[in-house]
Design a protein around this motif. Structure first.
Motif, PDB file in Angstrom:
ATOM      1  N   GLY A 239      39.235  -3.392  40.862  1.00 44.66           N
ATOM      2  CA  GLY A 239      38.799  -2.224  41.624  1.00 44.66           C
ATOM      3  C   GLY A 239      39.288  -2.220  43.056  1.00 44.66           C
ATOM      4  N   CYS A 240      38.948  -1.141  43.725  1.00 42.01           N
ATOM      5  CA  CYS A 240      39.337  -0.912  45.123  1.00 42.01           C
ATOM      6  C   CYS A 240      38.253  -1.484  46.043  1.00 42.01           C
ATOM      7  CB  CYS A 240      39.498   0.586  45.340  1.00 42.01           C
ATOM      8  SG  CYS A 240      39.636   1.084  47.062  1.00 42.01           S
ATOM      9  N   ASP A 241      38.666  -2.364  46.911  1.00 45.18           N
ATOM     10  CA  ASP A 241      37.722  -2.978  47.838  1.00 45.18           C
ATOM     11  C   ASP A 241      37.066  -1.961  48.773  1.00 45.18           C
ATOM     12  OD1 ASP A 241      38.322  -6.250  47.951  1.00 45.18           O
ATOM     13  OD2 ASP A 241      36.706  -5.501  49.218  1.00 45.18           O
ATOM     14  N   SER A 242      37.832  -1.000  49.211  1.00 42.64           N
ATOM     15  CA  SER A 242      37.296  -0.038  50.180  1.00 42.64           C
ATOM     16  C   SER A 242      36.148   0.768  49.602  1.00 42.64           C
ATOM     17  CB  SER A 242      38.392   0.926  50.645  1.00 42.64           C
ATOM     18  OG  SER A 242      39.275   0.261  51.480  1.00 42.64           O
ATOM     19  N   THR A 243      36.317   1.261  48.371  1.00 49.06           N
ATOM     20  CA  THR A 243      35.267   2.107  47.804  1.00 49.06           C
ATOM     21  C   THR A 243      33.990   1.299  47.570  1.00 49.06           C
ATOM     22  OG1 THR A 243      36.147   1.762  45.587  1.00 49.06           O
ATOM     23  CG2 THR A 243      36.796   3.777  46.715  1.00 49.06           C
TER      24      THR A 243
ATOM     25  N   HIS B 272      37.791  -7.143  42.919  1.00 48.58           N
ATOM     26  CA  HIS B 272      38.383  -6.093  43.752  1.00 48.58           C
ATOM     27  C   HIS B 272      39.617  -6.620  44.474  1.00 48.58           C
ATOM     28  CE1 HIS B 272      34.361  -4.637  42.831  1.00 48.58           C
ATOM     29  NE2 HIS B 272      34.934  -3.459  42.859  1.00 48.58           N
ATOM     30  N   CYS B 273      40.373  -5.692  44.986  1.00 45.72           N
ATOM     31  CA  CYS B 273      41.731  -6.025  45.458  1.00 45.72           C
ATOM     32  C   CYS B 273      41.758  -6.980  46.643  1.00 45.72           C
ATOM     33  CB  CYS B 273      42.477  -4.755  45.811  1.00 45.72           C
ATOM     34  SG  CYS B 273      41.798  -3.980  47.301  1.00 45.72           S
ATOM     35  N   GLY B 274      40.671  -7.050  47.388  1.00 47.56           N
ATOM     36  CA  GLY B 274      40.677  -7.918  48.559  1.00 47.56           C
ATOM     37  C   GLY B 274      40.911  -7.165  49.856  1.00 47.56           C
ATOM     38  N   GLY B 275      41.028  -5.870  49.754  1.00 49.52           N
ATOM     39  CA  GLY B 275      41.274  -5.068  50.968  1.00 49.52           C
ATOM     40  C   GLY B 275      42.742  -4.729  51.096  1.00 49.52           C
ATOM     41  N   CYS B 276      43.011  -3.679  51.861  1.00 49.26           N
ATOM     42  CA  CYS B 276      44.393  -3.212  51.994  1.00 49.26           C
ATOM     43  C   CYS B 276      45.260  -4.340  52.551  1.00 49.26           C
ATOM     44  CB  CYS B 276      44.440  -1.958  52.860  1.00 49.26           C
ATOM     45  SG  CYS B 276      43.730  -0.534  52.015  1.00 49.26           S
ATOM     46  N   PRO B 277      46.378  -4.627  51.889  1.00 42.10           N
ATOM     47  CA  PRO B 277      47.123  -5.872  52.117  1.00 42.10           C
ATOM     48  C   PRO B 277      48.243  -5.805  53.160  1.00 42.10           C
ATOM     49  CG  PRO B 277      47.974  -4.783  50.177  1.00 42.10           C
ATOM     50  CD  PRO B 277      46.879  -3.906  50.717  1.00 42.10           C
ATOM     51  N   THR B 278      48.272  -4.760  53.959  1.00 40.21           N
ATOM     52  CA  THR B 278      49.374  -4.518  54.911  1.00 40.21           C
ATOM     53  C   THR B 278      50.625  -4.116  54.133  1.00 40.21           C
ATOM     54  OG1 THR B 278      50.554  -6.649  55.098  1.00 40.21           O
ATOM     55  CG2 THR B 278      48.497  -6.402  56.376  1.00 40.21           C
TER      56      THR B 278
ATOM     57  N   CYS C 296      39.461   5.013  40.859  1.00 42.16           N
ATOM     58  CA  CYS C 296      39.626   5.113  42.318  1.00 42.16           C
ATOM     59  C   CYS C 296      40.952   4.516  42.733  1.00 42.16           C
ATOM     60  CB  CYS C 296      38.527   4.341  43.042  1.00 42.16           C
ATOM     61  SG  CYS C 296      36.955   5.153  43.066  1.00 42.16           S
ATOM     62  N   LEU C 297      41.185   3.301  42.280  1.00 44.98           N
ATOM     63  CA  LEU C 297      42.426   2.619  42.657  1.00 44.98           C
ATOM     64  C   LEU C 297      43.633   3.454  42.228  1.00 44.98           C
ATOM     65  CD1 LEU C 297      43.082  -1.198  42.249  1.00 44.98           C
ATOM     66  CD2 LEU C 297      44.866   0.485  41.857  1.00 44.98           C
ATOM     67  N   VAL C 298      43.585   3.956  41.011  1.00 45.17           N
ATOM     68  CA  VAL C 298      44.719   4.725  40.492  1.00 45.17           C
ATOM     69  C   VAL C 298      44.974   5.976  41.339  1.00 45.17           C
ATOM     70  CG1 VAL C 298      45.494   6.118  38.521  1.00 45.17           C
ATOM     71  CG2 VAL C 298      44.477   3.855  38.144  1.00 45.17           C
TER      72      VAL C 298
ATOM     73  N   ILE D  80      43.811   6.767  44.597  1.00 46.86           N
ATOM     74  CA  ILE D  80      43.908   6.774  46.073  1.00 46.86           C
ATOM     75  C   ILE D  80      44.611   5.572  46.682  1.00 46.86           C
ATOM     76  CG2 ILE D  80      41.861   8.237  46.401  1.00 46.86           C
ATOM     77  CD1 ILE D  80      40.292   5.687  47.090  1.00 46.86           C
ATOM     78  N   CYS D  81      45.002   4.622  45.869  1.00 43.41           N
ATOM     79  CA  CYS D  81      45.582   3.407  46.461  1.00 43.41           C
ATOM     80  C   CYS D  81      47.075   3.587  46.750  1.00 43.41           C
ATOM     81  CB  CYS D  81      45.398   2.216  45.522  1.00 43.41           C
ATOM     82  SG  CYS D  81      46.112   0.716  46.230  1.00 43.41           S
ATOM     83  N   PRO D  82      47.482   3.414  48.010  1.00 38.62           N
ATOM     84  CA  PRO D  82      48.909   3.535  48.332  1.00 38.62           C
ATOM     85  C   PRO D  82      49.718   2.332  47.854  1.00 38.62           C
ATOM     86  CG  PRO D  82      47.662   2.959  50.297  1.00 38.62           C
ATOM     87  CD  PRO D  82      46.657   3.183  49.197  1.00 38.62           C
ATOM     88  N   PHE D  83      49.047   1.299  47.375  1.00 45.59           N
ATOM     89  CA  PHE D  83      49.736   0.093  46.928  1.00 45.59           C
ATOM     90  C   PHE D  83      49.781  -0.009  45.404  1.00 45.59           C
ATOM     91  CE2 PHE D  83      47.808  -0.765  51.050  1.00 45.59           C
ATOM     92  CZ  PHE D  83      48.933  -1.136  51.790  1.00 45.59           C
ATOM     93  N   LYS D  84      49.353   1.025  44.728  1.00 49.18           N
ATOM     94  CA  LYS D  84      49.249   0.948  43.267  1.00 49.18           C
ATOM     95  C   LYS D  84      50.563   0.524  42.612  1.00 49.18           C
ATOM     96  CE  LYS D  84      49.595   4.206  40.120  1.00 49.18           C
ATOM     97  NZ  LYS D  84      49.430   5.421  39.341  1.00 49.18           N
TER      98      LYS D  84
END
Ligand code: SF4
Length: 155
Positions: free
Chosen positions: A8-12, A50-56, A83-85, A87-91
């Protein structure tokens, strides 16, 4: 029972307090991306990570560690949350890393359908920016009570 995991998405979850009601509800009811599993051979959810947060811009490769934690319990399929699918820019980078690292792992994109993807994204934008009313969280979006900031409101 096919063993599955959810990424999952850490942010959500961390920032918007999402309790994954849509993901887990669809799993229980065998709907959404869980519908294809056979009735007589239901999936066994071994864990959620969860992903661990946006990874730079340069660190998306680290996602392998998160997936490895689920692989340690023998998952056959990994479901990426809806959610990840959406809104995630790193998908794309996440998928490339996971597919390269675990070529035999089945990857399923999404956990549940959205009634209205645009409204979902608009709600996530508001939950992130918190411009209309503070604080608002994921349940405000789920229960359709979210207040959306419109720049025109200020005029
Ligand atoms: S990297 Fe993607 S999945 Fe992770 S917190 Fe950021 S938007 Fe969510």
């Amino acid at each position: 029972m096919p063993k599955i995991g959810i990424l999952g998405c850490d942010s959500t979850t961390r920032e918007m307090n999402c309790v994954m009601i849509g993901c887990l509800g669809n799993l229980r009811g065998r709907q959404g991306s869980f519908a294809p599993y056979a009735q007589e051979d239901p999936p066994e959810l071994v864990g959620i990570i969860h992903c661990g947060g946006c990874p730079t811009a340069v660190g998306s490769d680290r996602i392998w560690q998160k997936v490895q934690a689920l692989m340690d319990y023998g998952i056959e399929a990994l479901h990426l949350t809806s959610c990840l699918v959406e809104i995630c820019p790193f998908k794309k980078e996440f998928l490339q890393t996971i597919q390269k690292e675990y070529p035999d792992l089945k990857i399923v994109e999404g956990t549940h359908p959205f009634h209205d993807v645009r409204a979902f994204k608009s709600g996530i934008q508001e939950l992130t920016s918190q411009r209309a009313v503070t604080p608002q969280k994921m349940n405000d979006l789920v229960f359709k009570r979210i207040k959306i900031h419109r720049p025109d409101d200020e005029e």
